[in-house]
Motif scaffolding. Structure first.
Motif, PDB file in Angstrom:
ATOM      1  N   SER A  34      71.289  40.277  52.535  1.00  0.00           N
ATOM      2  CA  SER A  34      71.709  41.340  53.448  1.00  0.00           C
ATOM      3  C   SER A  34      72.803  42.182  52.807  1.00  0.00           C
ATOM      4  N   GLY A  35      73.003  43.375  53.371  1.00  0.00           N
ATOM      5  CA  GLY A  35      74.061  44.246  52.862  1.00  0.00           C
ATOM      6  C   GLY A  35      75.429  43.598  52.993  1.00  0.00           C
ATOM      7  N   ARG A  36      75.660  42.901  54.089  1.00  0.00           N
ATOM      8  CA  ARG A  36      76.958  42.242  54.309  1.00  0.00           C
ATOM      9  C   ARG A  36      77.196  41.135  53.280  1.00  0.00           C
ATOM     10  N   GLU A  37      76.166  40.327  53.033  1.00  0.00           N
ATOM     11  CA  GLU A  37      76.293  39.262  52.039  1.00  0.00           C
ATOM     12  C   GLU A  37      76.535  39.841  50.654  1.00  0.00           C
ATOM     13  N   ALA A  38      75.818  40.914  50.335  1.00  0.00           N
ATOM     14  CA  ALA A  38      75.974  41.546  49.028  1.00  0.00           C
ATOM     15  C   ALA A  38      77.380  42.093  48.843  1.00  0.00           C
ATOM     16  N   LEU A  39      77.923  42.744  49.866  1.00  0.00           N
ATOM     17  CA  LEU A  39      79.284  43.285  49.779  1.00  0.00           C
ATOM     18  C   LEU A  39      80.311  42.176  49.615  1.00  0.00           C
ATOM     19  N   CYS A  42      80.111  41.102  46.042  1.00  0.00           N
ATOM     20  CA  CYS A  42      80.757  42.128  45.212  1.00  0.00           C
ATOM     21  C   CYS A  42      82.266  41.958  45.226  1.00  0.00           C
ATOM     22  N   PHE A 242      72.158  44.664  45.364  1.00  0.00           N
ATOM     23  CA  PHE A 242      71.788  44.484  46.772  1.00  0.00           C
ATOM     24  C   PHE A 242      72.690  45.287  47.706  1.00  0.00           C
ATOM     25  N   ALA A 243      73.916  45.556  47.260  1.00  0.00           N
ATOM     26  CA  ALA A 243      74.817  46.366  48.081  1.00  0.00           C
ATOM     27  C   ALA A 243      74.410  47.832  48.072  1.00  0.00           C
ATOM     28  N   LEU A 244      73.840  48.292  46.946  1.00  0.00           N
ATOM     29  CA  LEU A 244      73.525  49.716  46.804  1.00  0.00           C
ATOM     30  C   LEU A 244      72.051  50.052  46.955  1.00  0.00           C
ATOM     31  N   SER A 246      69.790  50.025  49.220  1.00  0.00           N
ATOM     32  CA  SER A 246      69.303  50.822  50.356  1.00  0.00           C
ATOM     33  C   SER A 246      69.849  52.249  50.368  1.00  0.00           C
ATOM     34  N   ILE A 247      70.899  52.504  49.584  1.00  0.00           N
ATOM     35  CA  ILE A 247      71.485  53.847  49.567  1.00  0.00           C
ATOM     36  C   ILE A 247      71.532  54.417  48.151  1.00  0.00           C
TER      37      ILE A 247
END
Length: 348
Positions: A34-39, A42, A242-244, A246-247
Protein backbone atom coordinates in the motif's frame (compact mmCIF):
# COMPACT_ATOMS: atom_id res chain seq x y z
CA UNK A 1 43.87 -1.29 8.41
CA UNK A 2 41.99 -3.09 11.19
CA UNK A 3 39.59 -0.15 11.49
CA UNK A 4 38.88 -0.23 7.74
CA UNK A 5 38.22 -3.98 7.82
CA UNK A 6 35.88 -3.52 10.79
CA UNK A 7 33.97 -0.77 8.95
CA UNK A 8 33.46 -2.91 5.87
CA UNK A 9 32.58 -6.02 7.87
CA UNK A 10 30.20 -4.12 10.15
CA UNK A 11 28.39 -2.53 7.22
CA UNK A 12 28.13 -5.88 5.41
CA UNK A 13 26.56 -7.46 8.49
CA UNK A 14 24.15 -4.52 8.81
CA UNK A 15 23.01 -4.87 5.18
CA UNK A 16 22.73 -8.64 5.57
CA UNK A 17 20.48 -8.26 8.61
CA UNK A 18 18.27 -5.75 6.77
CA UNK A 19 17.88 -8.04 3.75
CA UNK A 20 17.23 -11.10 5.91
CA UNK A 21 14.60 -9.20 7.87
CA UNK A 22 12.99 -8.02 4.65
CA UNK A 23 12.98 -11.52 3.12
CA UNK A 24 11.82 -13.23 6.30
CA UNK A 25 9.20 -10.72 7.42
CA UNK A 26 8.05 -8.32 4.69
CA UNK A 27 8.42 -10.73 1.77
CA UNK A 28 7.21 -13.88 3.51
CA UNK A 29 3.80 -13.60 1.84
CA UNK A 30 2.97 -12.06 -1.50
CA UNK A 31 0.86 -8.95 -0.97
CA UNK A 32 0.15 -5.61 -2.54
CA UNK A 33 2.29 -2.85 -0.98
CA UNK A 34 0.00 0.00 0.00
CA UNK A 35 0.98 3.64 -0.36
CA UNK A 36 1.06 4.03 3.43
CA UNK A 37 3.33 1.01 3.90
CA UNK A 38 5.62 2.23 1.12
CA UNK A 39 5.92 5.71 2.66
CA UNK A 40 6.73 4.18 6.05
CA UNK A 41 9.48 2.10 4.49
CA UNK A 42 10.82 5.14 2.61
CA UNK A 43 10.96 7.06 5.89
CA UNK A 44 12.66 4.15 7.65
CA UNK A 45 15.40 3.73 5.02
CA UNK A 46 15.95 7.49 4.76
CA UNK A 47 16.24 7.72 8.56
CA UNK A 48 18.81 4.92 8.59
CA UNK A 49 20.80 6.76 5.89
CA UNK A 50 20.76 9.98 7.92
CA UNK A 51 21.83 8.14 11.09
CA UNK A 52 24.69 6.62 9.11
CA UNK A 53 25.58 10.08 7.74
CA UNK A 54 25.71 11.43 11.29
CA UNK A 55 28.10 8.60 12.15
CA UNK A 56 30.33 9.49 9.19
CA UNK A 57 30.37 13.16 10.27
CA UNK A 58 31.27 12.15 13.82
CA UNK A 59 33.94 9.51 13.13
CA UNK A 60 35.41 10.63 9.79
CA UNK A 61 34.89 14.39 9.77
CA UNK A 62 32.76 16.94 7.97
CA UNK A 63 34.36 16.46 4.54
CA UNK A 64 33.59 12.73 4.46
CA UNK A 65 30.15 13.44 5.84
CA UNK A 66 29.40 15.89 3.03
CA UNK A 67 30.76 13.42 0.49
CA UNK A 68 28.41 10.72 1.77
CA UNK A 69 25.39 13.06 1.76
CA UNK A 70 26.15 14.29 -1.76
CA UNK A 71 26.78 10.79 -3.07
CA UNK A 72 23.61 9.52 -1.41
CA UNK A 73 21.50 12.36 -2.85
CA UNK A 74 22.91 11.81 -6.35
CA UNK A 75 22.36 8.06 -6.17
CA UNK A 76 18.91 8.35 -4.63
CA UNK A 77 17.88 10.92 -7.24
CA UNK A 78 19.20 8.87 -10.14
CA UNK A 79 17.46 5.78 -8.76
CA UNK A 80 14.21 7.51 -9.72
CA UNK A 81 15.38 6.81 -13.28
CA UNK A 82 15.08 3.12 -12.45
CA UNK A 83 11.58 3.71 -11.09
CA UNK A 84 10.36 5.17 -14.38
CA UNK A 85 11.70 2.12 -16.21
CA UNK A 86 10.44 -0.38 -13.63
CA UNK A 87 6.96 1.13 -13.88
CA UNK A 88 7.11 0.86 -17.67
CA UNK A 89 8.26 -2.80 -17.55
CA UNK A 90 5.64 -3.78 -14.98
CA UNK A 91 2.94 -2.05 -17.04
CA UNK A 92 3.99 -3.68 -20.29
CA UNK A 93 4.15 -7.20 -18.82
CA UNK A 94 1.05 -6.69 -16.66
CA UNK A 95 2.89 -7.92 -13.56
CA UNK A 96 0.33 -8.50 -10.77
CA UNK A 97 0.90 -5.99 -7.92
CA UNK A 98 1.25 -8.73 -5.29
CA UNK A 99 4.31 -10.18 -7.08
CA UNK A 100 6.12 -6.92 -7.81
CA UNK A 101 7.78 -6.77 -4.39
CA UNK A 102 9.38 -10.20 -4.91
CA UNK A 103 10.80 -9.19 -8.28
CA UNK A 104 12.23 -5.98 -6.84
CA UNK A 105 13.73 -7.75 -3.81
CA UNK A 106 15.80 -10.11 -5.97
CA UNK A 107 16.46 -7.32 -8.45
CA UNK A 108 17.96 -5.14 -5.75
CA UNK A 109 19.98 -8.02 -4.33
CA UNK A 110 21.51 -8.50 -7.77
CA UNK A 111 22.02 -4.75 -8.10
CA UNK A 112 24.04 -4.63 -4.87
CA UNK A 113 26.39 -7.33 -6.17
CA UNK A 114 26.80 -5.74 -9.61
CA UNK A 115 27.41 -2.28 -8.19
CA UNK A 116 29.95 -3.66 -5.73
CA UNK A 117 31.93 -5.12 -8.62
CA UNK A 118 31.69 -1.87 -10.62
CA UNK A 119 32.78 0.23 -7.63
CA UNK A 120 35.85 -1.94 -7.02
CA UNK A 121 36.76 -1.83 -10.71
CA UNK A 122 36.11 1.92 -11.01
CA UNK A 123 38.14 2.75 -7.91
CA UNK A 124 41.08 0.67 -9.14
CA UNK A 125 40.97 2.31 -12.58
CA UNK A 126 40.87 5.86 -11.22
CA UNK A 127 43.71 5.20 -8.78
CA UNK A 128 45.83 3.61 -11.49
CA UNK A 129 44.90 5.89 -14.41
CA UNK A 130 43.90 9.41 -13.41
CA UNK A 131 43.01 10.33 -17.00
CA UNK A 132 40.11 7.87 -17.00
CA UNK A 133 38.14 10.36 -14.94
CA UNK A 134 37.87 12.48 -18.10
CA UNK A 135 36.31 9.53 -19.94
CA UNK A 136 33.82 9.10 -17.09
CA UNK A 137 32.99 12.81 -17.23
CA UNK A 138 32.46 12.84 -20.99
CA UNK A 139 30.34 9.70 -20.75
CA UNK A 140 28.10 11.28 -18.09
CA UNK A 141 27.53 14.37 -20.24
CA UNK A 142 26.71 12.13 -23.22
CA UNK A 143 24.30 10.08 -21.08
CA UNK A 144 22.61 13.19 -19.72
CA UNK A 145 22.05 14.59 -23.21
CA UNK A 146 20.78 11.20 -24.45
CA UNK A 147 18.31 11.07 -21.55
CA UNK A 148 17.08 14.57 -22.38
CA UNK A 149 16.40 13.47 -25.94
CA UNK A 150 14.53 10.35 -24.77
CA UNK A 151 12.08 11.98 -22.35
CA UNK A 152 9.04 11.66 -24.62
CA UNK A 153 9.98 8.45 -26.43
CA UNK A 154 7.82 5.34 -26.11
CA UNK A 155 10.05 2.26 -26.24
CA UNK A 156 9.17 -0.72 -28.42
CA UNK A 157 9.32 -3.42 -25.73
CA UNK A 158 8.48 -6.30 -28.09
CA UNK A 159 11.63 -5.51 -30.09
CA UNK A 160 13.78 -5.19 -26.98
CA UNK A 161 17.00 -7.11 -27.65
CA UNK A 162 17.03 -8.74 -24.20
CA UNK A 163 13.40 -9.89 -24.50
CA UNK A 164 13.98 -11.35 -27.98
CA UNK A 165 17.20 -13.08 -26.86
CA UNK A 166 15.59 -14.73 -23.81
CA UNK A 167 12.45 -15.81 -25.65
CA UNK A 168 14.47 -17.35 -28.47
CA UNK A 169 16.63 -19.48 -26.15
CA UNK A 170 14.46 -20.51 -23.20
CA UNK A 171 11.17 -22.34 -22.85
CA UNK A 172 8.64 -20.00 -21.26
CA UNK A 173 5.18 -20.49 -19.83
CA UNK A 174 2.28 -18.65 -21.43
CA UNK A 175 1.35 -16.87 -18.19
CA UNK A 176 2.41 -16.21 -14.63
CA UNK A 177 2.63 -19.14 -12.22
CA UNK A 178 2.05 -17.30 -8.97
CA UNK A 179 5.31 -15.80 -7.73
CA UNK A 180 7.46 -18.58 -9.21
CA UNK A 181 10.35 -17.80 -11.53
CA UNK A 182 10.55 -21.38 -12.87
CA UNK A 183 8.14 -24.32 -13.03
CA UNK A 184 8.35 -27.96 -14.16
CA UNK A 185 6.15 -29.01 -17.09
CA UNK A 186 6.32 -32.66 -18.24
CA UNK A 187 9.80 -33.00 -16.78
CA UNK A 188 11.03 -29.79 -18.42
CA UNK A 189 12.00 -26.72 -16.43
CA UNK A 190 10.31 -23.66 -17.89
CA UNK A 191 10.87 -19.99 -17.24
CA UNK A 192 7.91 -17.82 -16.30
CA UNK A 193 7.41 -14.25 -17.56
CA UNK A 194 8.18 -13.09 -14.01
CA UNK A 195 11.81 -14.15 -14.44
CA UNK A 196 11.98 -12.38 -17.80
CA UNK A 197 10.84 -9.22 -16.01
CA UNK A 198 13.56 -9.76 -13.39
CA UNK A 199 16.20 -10.11 -16.12
CA UNK A 200 15.07 -6.86 -17.71
CA UNK A 201 15.19 -5.02 -14.38
CA UNK A 202 18.66 -6.38 -13.59
CA UNK A 203 19.95 -5.38 -17.02
CA UNK A 204 18.41 -1.93 -16.64
CA UNK A 205 20.13 -1.41 -13.29
CA UNK A 206 23.45 -2.54 -14.75
CA UNK A 207 23.16 0.05 -17.54
CA UNK A 208 22.08 2.83 -15.18
CA UNK A 209 24.83 1.90 -12.71
CA UNK A 210 27.35 2.72 -15.42
CA UNK A 211 25.97 6.29 -15.20
CA UNK A 212 25.34 6.65 -11.49
CA UNK A 213 28.57 5.17 -10.09
CA UNK A 214 30.86 7.50 -12.11
CA UNK A 215 28.58 10.32 -10.92
CA UNK A 216 29.52 9.52 -7.31
CA UNK A 217 33.19 9.30 -8.31
CA UNK A 218 32.85 12.99 -9.22
CA UNK A 219 32.30 13.59 -5.49
CA UNK A 220 34.72 11.11 -3.91
CA UNK A 221 36.97 8.19 -4.81
CA UNK A 222 36.76 6.72 -1.31
CA UNK A 223 35.33 3.23 -2.06
CA UNK A 224 33.63 3.00 1.35
CA UNK A 225 31.72 6.26 0.82
CA UNK A 226 30.85 5.33 -2.78
CA UNK A 227 29.65 1.86 -1.73
CA UNK A 228 27.63 2.91 1.30
CA UNK A 229 25.90 5.79 -0.52
CA UNK A 230 24.97 3.35 -3.30
CA UNK A 231 23.70 0.73 -0.88
CA UNK A 232 21.43 3.11 1.03
CA UNK A 233 20.00 4.49 -2.22
CA UNK A 234 19.38 1.00 -3.62
CA UNK A 235 17.86 -0.32 -0.37
CA UNK A 236 15.27 2.44 -0.47
CA UNK A 237 14.48 1.93 -4.17
CA UNK A 238 11.66 -0.62 -3.74
CA UNK A 239 9.84 1.46 -1.15
CA UNK A 240 10.27 4.55 -3.32
CA UNK A 241 8.81 2.70 -6.31
CA UNK A 242 5.65 1.68 -4.44
CA UNK A 243 5.31 5.16 -2.97
CA UNK A 244 5.48 6.83 -6.40
CA UNK A 245 4.03 4.19 -8.73
CA UNK A 246 0.48 5.54 -8.62
CA UNK A 247 1.56 9.14 -9.25
CA UNK A 248 4.56 8.56 -11.52
CA UNK A 249 2.92 10.63 -14.27
CA UNK A 250 3.11 13.68 -12.00
CA UNK A 251 6.93 13.62 -12.14
CA UNK A 252 7.39 14.11 -15.87
CA UNK A 253 9.76 17.09 -15.56
CA UNK A 254 11.89 15.29 -13.00
CA UNK A 255 13.39 13.46 -15.97
CA UNK A 256 14.85 16.75 -17.17
CA UNK A 257 16.29 17.47 -13.72
CA UNK A 258 17.96 14.05 -13.52
CA UNK A 259 19.43 14.48 -16.99
CA UNK A 260 20.90 17.84 -15.97
CA UNK A 261 22.37 16.30 -12.81
CA UNK A 262 24.37 13.91 -15.02
CA UNK A 263 25.56 16.78 -17.20
CA UNK A 264 26.64 18.84 -14.17
CA UNK A 265 28.56 16.01 -12.47
CA UNK A 266 30.14 15.11 -15.81
CA UNK A 267 31.32 18.71 -16.24
CA UNK A 268 32.63 18.63 -12.66
CA UNK A 269 34.76 15.60 -13.54
CA UNK A 270 36.10 17.21 -16.71
CA UNK A 271 37.15 20.34 -14.78
CA UNK A 272 38.69 18.46 -11.84
CA UNK A 273 42.29 19.49 -12.63
CA UNK A 274 41.30 23.10 -13.37
CA UNK A 275 38.64 23.81 -10.77
CA UNK A 276 37.61 21.49 -7.95
CA UNK A 277 34.00 22.24 -7.20
CA UNK A 278 33.44 22.14 -3.41
CA UNK A 279 31.38 19.16 -2.28
CA UNK A 280 28.87 21.47 -0.59
CA UNK A 281 28.32 23.30 -3.90
CA UNK A 282 27.78 20.01 -5.75
CA UNK A 283 25.30 18.98 -3.04
CA UNK A 284 23.45 22.29 -3.40
CA UNK A 285 23.27 22.14 -7.20
CA UNK A 286 21.96 18.56 -7.11
CA UNK A 287 19.34 19.46 -4.50
CA UNK A 288 18.17 22.50 -6.51
CA UNK A 289 17.94 20.57 -9.80
CA UNK A 290 16.10 17.62 -8.31
CA UNK A 291 13.93 19.59 -5.89
CA UNK A 292 13.14 22.27 -8.46
CA UNK A 293 12.13 19.74 -11.12
CA UNK A 294 9.86 17.95 -8.61
CA UNK A 295 8.11 21.18 -7.62
CA UNK A 296 7.79 22.27 -11.26
CA UNK A 297 6.41 18.82 -12.18
CA UNK A 298 3.77 18.90 -9.45
CA UNK A 299 2.67 22.41 -10.46
CA UNK A 300 2.55 21.70 -14.20
CA UNK A 301 0.74 18.35 -13.93
CA UNK A 302 -2.02 19.32 -11.50
CA UNK A 303 -4.61 18.73 -14.22
CA UNK A 304 -3.14 15.37 -15.32
CA UNK A 305 -4.97 13.18 -12.84
CA UNK A 306 -6.96 11.24 -15.45
CA UNK A 307 -6.10 7.51 -15.80
CA UNK A 308 -5.22 7.93 -19.46
CA UNK A 309 -2.64 10.60 -18.54
CA UNK A 310 -1.02 8.29 -16.01
CA UNK A 311 -1.04 5.35 -18.43
CA UNK A 312 0.50 7.41 -21.23
CA UNK A 313 3.27 8.74 -19.02
CA UNK A 314 4.03 5.26 -17.66
CA UNK A 315 4.85 4.12 -21.20
CA UNK A 316 7.35 6.86 -22.01
CA UNK A 317 11.04 6.79 -21.18
CA UNK A 318 14.14 4.95 -22.28
CA UNK A 319 14.45 1.19 -21.66
CA UNK A 320 17.91 -0.32 -22.34
CA UNK A 321 17.80 -2.54 -25.40
CA UNK A 322 14.52 -1.09 -26.71
CA UNK A 323 14.31 1.03 -29.85
CA UNK A 324 11.87 3.93 -29.76
CA UNK A 325 8.55 3.24 -31.44
CA UNK A 326 8.56 4.73 -34.88
CA UNK A 327 12.33 4.21 -35.15
CA UNK A 328 12.20 0.92 -36.99
CA UNK A 329 10.27 -1.08 -34.41
CA UNK A 330 6.76 -2.39 -34.54
CA UNK A 331 4.08 -0.04 -33.35
CA UNK A 332 1.08 -2.21 -33.89
CA UNK A 333 0.88 -4.05 -30.59
CA UNK A 334 -0.34 -2.26 -27.54
CA UNK A 335 1.50 -2.69 -24.24
CA UNK A 336 -1.05 -4.97 -22.65
CA UNK A 337 -1.56 -7.10 -25.78
CA UNK A 338 2.12 -7.43 -26.58
CA UNK A 339 2.94 -8.81 -23.16
CA UNK A 340 0.83 -11.90 -23.87
CA UNK A 341 0.37 -12.65 -20.17
CA UNK A 342 -2.82 -12.60 -18.13
CA UNK A 343 -3.27 -9.61 -15.87
CA UNK A 344 -4.71 -11.75 -13.05
CA UNK A 345 -1.39 -13.50 -12.55
CA UNK A 346 -2.76 -17.03 -13.11
CA UNK A 347 -0.99 -19.56 -15.25
CA UNK A 348 -2.65 -20.98 -18.29
Amino acid sequence: MDQIVLMWAGFAVFVGVLLAFDLGVFSKKSHVISGREALMRCAAYSTLAMIFAAGVFHFQGSQKGLEFLTGYLIEYSLSVDNIFVIALIFTHFAVPPQYQHRVLFWGILGALVMRGVLIVAGTALIQEFHWIIYIFGAFLIFSGIKMLMSVDDEPDMENNRIVKFVRSRFRMTDGYEGQKFFVMRDGVRMMTPLFLVLILIEFTDLVFAVDSIPAVFSVTTDPFIVWTSNVFAILGLRALYFALASIIHRFHYLKYGLSLVLVVVGAKMLMIDIYKMPTAVALGITAVLVGGSIVFSMLKTRADAAPEAADGEARRWWVPGSPAKGAGGSTAASSGDAAAVPSDGKGQ
